[in-house]
Design a protein around this motif. Structure first.
Motif, PDB file in Angstrom:
ATOM      1  N   SER A   1      16.511 -24.843  27.587  1.00 22.60           N
ATOM      2  CA  SER A   1      17.192 -24.651  28.826  1.00 22.60           C
ATOM      3  C   SER A   1      16.721 -23.529  29.647  1.00 22.60           C
ATOM      4  CB  SER A   1      18.684 -24.150  28.824  1.00 22.60           C
ATOM      5  OG  SER A   1      18.791 -22.891  28.288  1.00 22.60           O
TER       6      SER A   1
ATOM      7  N   ALA B   1      17.832 -20.930  31.139  1.00 16.81           N
ATOM      8  CA  ALA B   1      18.383 -19.714  30.400  1.00 16.81           C
ATOM      9  C   ALA B   1      17.548 -18.902  29.416  1.00 16.81           C
ATOM     10  CB  ALA B   1      19.822 -19.640  30.013  1.00 16.81           C
ATOM     11  N   ASP B   2      16.678 -19.919  28.865  1.00 22.07           N
ATOM     12  CA  ASP B   2      15.890 -19.218  27.720  1.00 22.07           C
ATOM     13  C   ASP B   2      14.369 -18.733  28.157  1.00 22.07           C
ATOM     14  OD1 ASP B   2      17.751 -20.012  25.788  1.00 22.07           O
ATOM     15  OD2 ASP B   2      16.837 -22.227  25.535  1.00 22.07           O
TER      16      ASP B   2
ATOM     17  N   SER C   1      17.976 -14.414  35.610  1.00 22.88           N
ATOM     18  CA  SER C   1      19.102 -15.641  35.833  1.00 22.88           C
ATOM     19  C   SER C   1      20.297 -15.107  36.330  1.00 22.88           C
ATOM     20  CB  SER C   1      19.552 -15.976  34.249  1.00 22.88           C
ATOM     21  OG  SER C   1      20.193 -15.018  33.572  1.00 22.88           O
TER      22      SER C   1
ATOM     23  N   GLU D   1      21.354 -17.472  39.466  1.00 25.91           N
ATOM     24  CA  GLU D   1      22.616 -18.314  39.476  1.00 25.91           C
ATOM     25  C   GLU D   1      23.578 -17.868  40.568  1.00 25.91           C
ATOM     26  OE1 GLU D   1      24.599 -16.822  36.241  1.00 25.91           O
ATOM     27  OE2 GLU D   1      23.350 -18.022  34.556  1.00 25.91           O
TER      28      GLU D   1
END
Length: 461
Positions: free
Chosen positions: A400, A402-403, A409, A413
């Motif tokens: 993902s 997020a990784d 992030s 976001e």
């Protein structure tokens, strides 16, 4: 949650961020990177990265210095031998670089910048082109471009320039109103620009007109008039650069403060109105500042999501080579390294006299920085990027977004919530309404950037 208005977005995101003409930005280049490092990386560039060769030639001389200019430039000396000396040292620098390059590699790009390349005799320009093409064969699709200051070129000069093997001419108009040019310290064109464009098109070549918005004396209406006149001339490309007022870096810009500079909201209105006019006339927007005809190679590349940018400017990825800079301040842009030449003529000459590559500063990229560069470049050029696909090309198989280890992030976001960017599957796509803030989104992948330490960067608008 209520969506932010355009005014609220400007207020929140019109903060200093890197321009991302390179990554990492040039302010991180270090003198710990030496000519010996550059020599090693030139040799390595024959084996790693694009095989195409892209040469940037810096001609620092100008016949007058514009107040807004942030380039490395030198007032043209009255001594005619000074230019001859500089060209001789360009040859000698090339003689140091040429043996390190694989002679089978093709030239796909040559770009003359400055300064004002056309401030010197065109004989010298032709001599440099010959120097390059005698050593490396140009590819069939090669682009050979030159930045042109039209304030000093006569009809005869233009005839000669158009006969030379350039494929594109970048004419720096900046503005078409004499009062604005006078405040900016810019000399207006000697030959009607419409006639010049006609002659260039008759020769089967391309031309772009460059404008700057945010200068003293400009208004939304006056800049609209600039674009209206330009559209009547029907150039292949129109370029609208946002003036970056950074007098702490370029003290000469302080002169402009006596006239007053347009507010950020006015600059944004200039850009918005100009963009609407150009797109309504059939031009396709490329990146932040280019507008091109639909059959232009840049428009075709954008449709394929294969638009790229290097120190030569925007280009289709298939002609983007590794860049080798020649001349004072010339910057090389290799697969995983940058090298910038010395900025002053005496030091530049001295290094070459010693048989050394005149490298002043540079930077060697890590794998993570190469990934960040690819993501940022993709986003800046195509207004979209697929982070997981890019990560896989560097051996990072992630589940993902997020990784992704280089991603901030939290800030990304927040920008997604504010509507600057959307997530479509595994692809991040900029909201067209907020294209001017693509630099802000790109900064989420910048492992060196901190909003709390702006480092003198310019604002998006």
């Amino acid at each position: 949650m209520k969506a932010m208005t355009g005014a609220e977005v400007i207020k929140k995101y019109n903060i200093p961020v890197p321009r991302y003409t390179s990554y990492p930005p040039a302010n991180l280049f270090s003198d710990k990177y030496t000519g010996d490092d550059y020599r090693r990386d030139i040799l390595e560039s024959n084996r790693v990265g694009s095989r195409a060769l892209s040469f940037y030639i810096h001609i620092p001389f100008c016949k007058n210095i514009c107040h807004f200019c942030a380039c490395n430039r030198i007032l043209l000396p009255s001594d005619s031998g000074a230019v001859a000396t500089y060209i001789d040292y360009l040859h000698r620098e090339f003689d140091l670089v040429r043996p390190l390059l694989d002679p089978s590699r093709p030239i796909t790009q040559v770009h003359f910048g400055g300064g004002s390349p056309t401030a010197i005799s065109l004989d010298y320009i032709g001599e440099v082109i010959q120097m390059l093409t005698d050593s490396f064969a140009p590819a069939p699709q090669a682009e050979i471009a030159i930045e042109v200051h039209p304030g000093f070129l006569t009809y005869r000069d233009w005839d000669r320039l158009i006969e030379m093997p350039f494929t594109r001419y970048s004419i720096g108009l900046q503005d078409l109103h004499t009062d604005v040019l006078k405040m900016a310290g810019r000399i207006p064109p000697r030959v009607p620009v419409g006639e010049v464009i006609g002659a260039i098109h008759d020769a089967g070549k391309r031309v772009n007109l460059d404008f700057v918005y945010g200068l003293p004396g400009q208004s939304v209406g006056s800049f609209e008039d600039n674009i209206a006149q330009a559209l009547e001339m029907h150039p292949d490309r129109l370029v609208t650069f946002s003036y970056a007022h950074v007098p702490w870096l370029h003290p000469g810009q302080k002169i402009l403060e006596q006239y007053g500079l347009p507010a950020a909201e006015v600059k944004q209105a200039m850009y918005d109105r100009a963009a609407r006019m150009m797109t309504a006339a059939g031009y396709v927007q490329i990146g932040l500042d280019h507008f091109v005809l639909p059959d232009d190679p840049l428009a075709v590349a954008l449709q394929k999501h294969s638009l790229h940018r290097n120190f030569q400017g925007y280009c289709p990825r298939d002609i983007s080579g590794q860049v080798y800079g020649l001349g004072v301040t010339g910057i090389a842009q290799l697969h995983d390294a940058y090298a910038q030449n010395i900025k002053t003529l005496p030091e530049y000459y001295s290094a070459i006299d010693r048989g050394q590559l005149p490298t002043h500063v540079g930077y060697k990229l890590s794998r993570e920085e190469c990934l960040a560069r690819d993501l940022i470049t993709d986003l800046m050029c195509n207004y979209r990027t697929a982070p997981l696909r890019h990560a896989a090309s560097y051996g990072l198989e992630l589940k993902s977004l997020a990784d992704l280890p280089i991603l901030d992030s939290v800030r990304l976001e927040e920008m997604i919530r504010d509507g600057l960017v959307e997530v479509e599957g595994e692809t991040l796509v900029m909201n067209p309404e907020y294209h001017p803030f693509v630099r802000n989104v790109a900064s989420c992948f910048d492992i060196h950037y901190s909003p709390d330490a702006p480092r003198g960067y310019s604002r998006p608008i």
